[in-house]
Write an enzyme that holds these catalytic residues in place. Structure first.
Site, PDB file in Angstrom:
ATOM      1  N   ARG A  77       0.840  -1.200   0.000  1.00  0.00           N
ATOM      2  CA  ARG A  77       0.000   0.000   0.000  1.00  0.00           C
ATOM      3  C   ARG A  77       0.873   1.248   0.000  1.00  0.00           C
ATOM      4  NH1 ARG A  77      -4.831   1.329   4.330  1.00  0.00           N
ATOM      5  NH2 ARG A  77      -3.144   1.169   5.878  1.00  0.00           N
ATOM      6  N   ASP A 100      -3.582   3.386  14.037  1.00  0.00           N
ATOM      7  CA  ASP A 100      -2.770   3.967  12.979  1.00  0.00           C
ATOM      8  C   ASP A 100      -3.316   5.349  12.659  1.00  0.00           C
ATOM      9  OD1 ASP A 100      -5.015   3.620  11.379  1.00  0.00           O
ATOM     10  OD2 ASP A 100      -4.150   2.027  10.153  1.00  0.00           O
TER      11      ASP A 100
END
Length: 540
Positions: A169, A453
């Site tokens: 990603r 996150d």
């Protein structure tokens, strides 16, 4: 007179890193520069289009499926390209940053896929960006084995057949990489991450029987998906890789993308692998886009917004139906729990919640789901094994029973829950503790037994902003105000100081994190992304 040759890419304000020359080769940098010159102007136009669309939502307080693309949705004949063998079975995916230890542990975890993350689980220091690339190169060439000098523990890859398939990603379109400039301009982080990875690993992965596979984050429209598709076509041609080798899974983690799922798959149909339901960024996007929409868009505490909430259920069921209608994988959301080594009772309760969540996803038709910790892999596997058996996926389950109207996706007031004072405190706690770690270069952080996150920091600061601007009154009679948020933040800072001691507190970035959280939570001018002002403070 001939035009001057393009200037080479420049590394700016970055300390040399060990073995960086293996990543930053002249040829790799030239490839990134070619991507930048060709595609960054379109990236800039699409970022401007985001702002225009957000202004339209502020004016209307609504969204709808696009009338101009109705023919794409009505055409039942098209499908995405068939899955490569390495991506047919995605029943459990583990996520995490690309540091050396995580690389080995994720590949060895027993999950079918590892989301190797240069985005929300990675603070974009130059060291993380470059050494993360190096770790993936080392993993594919089996040079990743190492012994931790502190613990003495050794880390080594299992046999190739036992390793997870990597889906990498890159950063979202909105973030630039300040340390790499072309023609005096910063290169979008997305093109740096994608370009270096693809250049170094595409052929190597094909030799290993796999391929260059990507997760695409923060996508807001079909036009952004089209840009990625054009990047893929150019990159494959440039390196002489067969068209269609790249496969991309798009995170449907913005509310605008939820209204364009089929169109996103259509734009990427030669390269698409699936869609993913990303919970925290999705909620953040709802707050960001409908922050002027009044009380009916006010979200309760983030932990009260489960995937069974009616508007979240509409989103996930529409995603499954859309994917399977078009032959794509539907991948479920994150199980963020981090098991405690000291509290078996906490683990037991959390494991049951994870199991119920994964059972729901598997029964709803998802083909796989995310976990944040290796200990959760067996739990998620059990849920999907029970439904899938020996089948690699359940794309044949078309979910034609699902009927979602445009209004269902933004029916936030269908949820019978209210913001609480404890929710405000938790948002402040998570925000400060996460931002402080991020400023130290850590993107994935265990806080209160959850892996947090950047997405969870975004929803935390957004909820503080929303509750204050909506004049929310909590169950204890206190009203959400800037003054209350400052009081809670001051208390949390004092608690952290007492918890850590003066020396450890002084060694961290606690005051900076406190100040930044209040800036992005209280400023009248809402920052599009927390990571934009945070990146200015990030050293390295």
């Amino acid at each position: 007179m001939s035009a001057p040759a393009p200037s080479p890419p420049a590394i700016v304000d970055a300390e040399p890193l060990p073995r960086q020359e293996e990543v930053l080769t002249e040829e790799a940098l030239a490839f990134v520069a070619a991507l930048h010159r060709r595609f960054t102007p379109r990236r800039d136009e699409l970022l401007a289009r985001r702002a225009e669309r957000r202004a339209e939502i502020a004016r209307t307080s609504t969204l709808d499926f696009l009338p101009e693309t109705a023919a794409i949705r009505a055409d039942d004949s098209w499908r995405v390209a068939p899955s490569p063998a390495a991506l047919e079975d995605r029943r459990v995916e583990i996520t995490g940053p690309t540091d050396r230890k995580m690389t080995v542990n994720a590949l060895n975890s027993g999950a079918r896929v590892w989301l190797a993350d240069f985005e929300d689980a990675s603070a974009p220091t130059w060291e993380n960006v470059i050494l993360g690339q190096l770790n993936l190169i080392d993993a594919y060439t089996r040079r990743i084995d190492f012994t931790d000098p502190v613990s003495g523990k050794s880390y080594a890859l299992k046999d190739a057949g036992e390793l997870a398939t990597v889906v990498m990603r890159p950063r979202g379109w909105h973030l630039n990489e300040r340390h790499l400039q072309v023609d005096g301009e910063e290169v979008p982080g997305a093109l740096v991450d994608f370009g270096l990875y693809f250049f170094h690993n595409a052929r190597r992965l094909l030799d290993l029987g796999k391929g260059p596979y990507f997760y695409l984050p923060k996508t807001e429209s079909r036009l952004e998906a089209r840009l990625w598709n054009d990047v893929f076509v150019f990159a494959q041609d440039h390196l002489g890789i067969p068209q269609g080798t790249i496969r991309a899974t798009v995170l449907i983690e913005t509310i605008t993308a939820a209204y364009e799922m089929e169109e996103i798959l259509y734009e990427l149909r030669d390269h698409a692998s699936g869609l993913n339901a990303g919970r925290w960024d999705y909620l953040f996007s709802i707050v960001k886009n409908f922050r002027d929409g009044g009380t009916r868009f006010v979200l309760p505490d983030r932990n009260a917004v489960t995937m069974t909430a009616p508007f979240m259920r509409a989103y996930t069921e529409l995603l499954v139906r859309t994917c399977h209608k078009r032959g794509a994988h539907a991948i479920g959301g994150m199980a963020a729990f981090i098991p405690s080594r000291r509290d078996a009772e906490v683990n037991q309760v959390a494991f049951e919640k994870v199991r119920a969540d994964k059972d729901r996803e598997a029964n709803d038709g998802f083909d796989g789901s995310w976990v944040a910790h290796p200990d959760l892999v067996p739990i998620a596997l059990e849920s999907f094994d029970r439904v899938l058996g020996e089948r690699p996926n359940q794309k044949d389950r078309l979910r034609e029973d699902v009927h979602v109207e445009a209004a269902d996706l933004i029916a936030v007031d269908s949820l019978d829950a209210k913001p609480t004072y404890a929710g405000l405190v938790n948002a402040v706690q998570v925000g400060i503790r996460y931002i402080e770690a991020w400023l130290r270069g850590l993107g994935a952080v265990a806080i209160f037994n959850l892996m947090e996150d950047a997405a969870t920091a975004e929803i935390s600061r957004s909820q503080i902003w929303q509750w204050i601007n909506a004049g929310v009154e909590f169950e204890n009679g206190l009203k959400a105000t800037p003054e209350l948020a400052r009081e809670v933040a001051a208390d949390e800072l004092a608690n952290i100081r007492a918890e850590l001691g003066e020396e450890a507190f002084a060694a961290g970035h606690w005051q900076q994190a406190h100040d930044l959280l209040l800036e992005v939570a209280l400023d009248e001018d809402y920052a599009d992304f927390l990571t934009l002002p945070a990146y200015r403070l990030l050293r390295g």
